[in-house]
Design a protein around this motif. Structure first.
Motif, short mmCIF file in Angstrom:
data_model
loop_
_atom_site.label_atom_id
_atom_site.label_comp_id
_atom_site.label_asym_id
_atom_site.label_seq_id
_atom_site.Cartn_x
_atom_site.Cartn_y
_atom_site.Cartn_z
N PHE A 87 0.81 -1.22 0.00
CA PHE A 87 0.00 0.00 0.00
C PHE A 87 0.84 1.27 0.00
O PHE A 87 0.35 2.33 -0.40
N LEU A 88 2.09 1.18 0.41
CA LEU A 88 2.98 2.34 0.29
C LEU A 88 3.22 2.70 -1.17
O LEU A 88 3.58 3.83 -1.49
N ARG A 89 2.98 1.75 -2.07
CA ARG A 89 3.12 2.01 -3.51
C ARG A 89 1.82 2.46 -4.14
O ARG A 89 1.79 2.82 -5.32
N LEU A 90 0.73 2.42 -3.38
CA LEU A 90 -0.58 2.79 -3.92
C LEU A 90 -1.14 4.07 -3.33
O LEU A 90 -1.82 4.84 -4.02
N LEU A 91 -0.89 4.29 -2.04
CA LEU A 91 -1.51 5.40 -1.31
C LEU A 91 -0.45 6.40 -0.88
O LEU A 91 0.69 6.02 -0.60
N PRO A 92 -0.80 7.67 -0.81
CA PRO A 92 0.19 8.71 -0.48
C PRO A 92 0.59 8.69 0.98
O PRO A 92 -0.10 8.14 1.84
N GLY A 93 1.71 9.33 1.27
CA GLY A 93 2.18 9.45 2.63
C GLY A 93 3.04 8.27 3.04
O GLY A 93 3.17 7.28 2.31
N GLU A 94 3.62 8.37 4.21
CA GLU A 94 4.51 7.33 4.71
C GLU A 94 3.93 6.62 5.93
O GLU A 94 4.64 5.93 6.65
N MET A 95 2.64 6.79 6.18
CA MET A 95 1.99 6.13 7.31
C MET A 95 1.80 4.65 7.00
O MET A 95 2.03 4.19 5.88
N ARG A 96 1.33 3.90 7.99
CA ARG A 96 1.21 2.46 7.83
C ARG A 96 -0.02 2.04 7.02
O ARG A 96 -0.12 0.90 6.59
N HIS A 97 -0.97 2.94 6.83
CA HIS A 97 -2.21 2.62 6.13
C HIS A 97 -2.87 1.39 6.76
O HIS A 97 -3.19 0.41 6.09
N ASP A 98 -3.08 1.47 8.08
CA ASP A 98 -3.58 0.32 8.84
C ASP A 98 -4.91 -0.19 8.32
O ASP A 98 -5.15 -1.40 8.29
N ASP A 99 -5.81 0.73 7.92
CA ASP A 99 -7.13 0.28 7.46
C ASP A 99 -7.02 -0.49 6.15
O ASP A 99 -7.73 -1.48 5.96
N ALA A 100 -6.14 -0.05 5.25
CA ALA A 100 -5.96 -0.75 3.98
C ALA A 100 -5.34 -2.12 4.21
O ALA A 100 -5.75 -3.13 3.60
N VAL A 101 -4.35 -2.19 5.09
CA VAL A 101 -3.74 -3.47 5.43
C VAL A 101 -4.79 -4.42 6.01
O VAL A 101 -4.85 -5.61 5.66
N ALA A 102 -5.63 -3.90 6.88
CA ALA A 102 -6.68 -4.72 7.49
C ALA A 102 -7.61 -5.32 6.44
O ALA A 102 -8.13 -6.43 6.62
N SER A 103 -7.80 -4.62 5.32
CA SER A 103 -8.72 -5.12 4.30
C SER A 103 -8.22 -6.43 3.68
O SER A 103 -9.02 -7.29 3.31
N PRO A 163 -24.73 0.93 3.01
CA PRO A 163 -23.83 0.76 4.15
C PRO A 163 -22.83 -0.36 3.88
O PRO A 163 -23.19 -1.38 3.26
N PRO A 164 -21.60 -0.21 4.33
CA PRO A 164 -20.61 -1.27 4.07
C PRO A 164 -20.86 -2.50 4.92
O PRO A 164 -21.55 -2.45 5.95
N SER A 165 -20.27 -3.58 4.49
CA SER A 165 -20.29 -4.80 5.30
C SER A 165 -19.44 -4.63 6.55
O SER A 165 -19.78 -5.14 7.62
N CYS A 166 -18.31 -3.93 6.39
CA CYS A 166 -17.41 -3.63 7.51
C CYS A 166 -16.77 -2.27 7.28
O CYS A 166 -16.40 -1.94 6.14
N LEU A 167 -16.66 -1.52 8.33
CA LEU A 167 -15.92 -0.26 8.31
C LEU A 167 -14.58 -0.51 8.99
O LEU A 167 -14.54 -0.84 10.18
N LEU A 168 -13.51 -0.35 8.26
CA LEU A 168 -12.17 -0.59 8.79
C LEU A 168 -11.49 0.75 9.01
O LEU A 168 -11.31 1.53 8.07
N GLY A 169 -11.13 1.04 10.26
CA GLY A 169 -10.41 2.27 10.53
C GLY A 169 -11.12 3.25 11.45
O GLY A 169 -10.62 4.35 11.65
N GLY A 170 -12.26 2.91 11.98
CA GLY A 170 -12.90 3.78 12.95
C GLY A 170 -13.98 4.67 12.36
O GLY A 170 -14.12 4.81 11.15
N ASN A 171 -14.75 5.29 13.25
CA ASN A 171 -15.94 6.05 12.85
C ASN A 171 -15.71 7.54 12.65
O ASN A 171 -16.62 8.24 12.21
N ASN A 172 -14.54 8.06 13.01
CA ASN A 172 -14.28 9.49 12.81
C ASN A 172 -14.50 9.83 11.34
O ASN A 172 -13.83 9.29 10.46
#
Length: 213
Positions: free
Chosen positions: A76-92, A141-150
């Protein structure tokens, strides 16, 4: 005489592990990200008597393009911007496996017609930039929301159908420095099951923000 020593039964232990694994998918940052997914699902597979099958499936992520030398996050570091871990994408990616193993707890499951409609609509629908509200308005509505409700935080909306490989992921991201207070933007939608590269559908904003190779 049978003495109740307070220890949980095998079924209770299995239910507990399944619950924690699903909690980790939905709030991955609180649990430590990818390492926590690996450990929790490995333990769940052991409790389920499918540890070897899980080992093979998890090991196959790299062959299927869903993991790199340092794990799923590297992809996901090659797909999404920034240098964060992209935890929600990894969880998917782990949620895909959980759905395949019938471990994923969902808020709803799309029927075949709904999932086929999503797949058919996706190529033209992502030709325009979309927000998280647009995704919900179009596909429900999604089947699952990954990453919190904020409502302002990056997140992944997961839609699953009845088939083991029927999973669609909508990866949404927010550039806090430029758009604080706005909804996350859809950057890429991803269909599970098939080859990695052909599964990706970028919005114009997603293509623009995709990190340079």
């Amino acid at each position: 005489m049978i003495v109740d020593d307070g220890r949980p039964s095998a079924a209770q232990m299995h239910a507990y592990l399944r619950g924690r694994a699903n909690d980790c998918l939905r709030r991955p940052g609180m649990y430590g990200g990818e390492v926590a997914h690996h450990l929790l699902f490995d333990a769940l597979a052991f409790a389920d008597g499918r540890q070897e099958r899980w080992r093979v499936a998890h090991g196959g992520l790299r062959e299927r393009g869903r993991s790199g030398s340092t794990g799923v996050g590297a992809v996901f570091l090659r797909l999404l911007p920034g240098e964060m871990r992209h935890d929600d994408a990894v969880a998917s990616v782990y949620a895909e496996l959980a759905h395949e193993f019938r471990w994923l707890d969902t808020d709803r499951v799309l029927d075949d017609d709904e999932y086929l409609d999503l797949v058919a609509a996706l190529p033209s629908w992502v030709a325009e930039d979309r927000t998280v509200s647009d995704v919900r308005d179009r596909f429900g509505p999604p089947s699952c929301l990954l990453g919190g409700n904020n409502p302002r935080c990056p997140k992944t909306l997961l839609y699953v159908g009845p088939g083991a490989d029927q999973v669609a992921c909508f990866h949404l991201w927010n550039d806090w420095s430029a758009s604080a207070g706005e909804e996350p933007l859809l950057l890429v939608a991803r269909l599970g099951g098939g080859p990695w590269d052909s599964s990706l559908r970028f919005t114009p904003e997603g293509a623009r923000r995709r990190p340079a190779a």
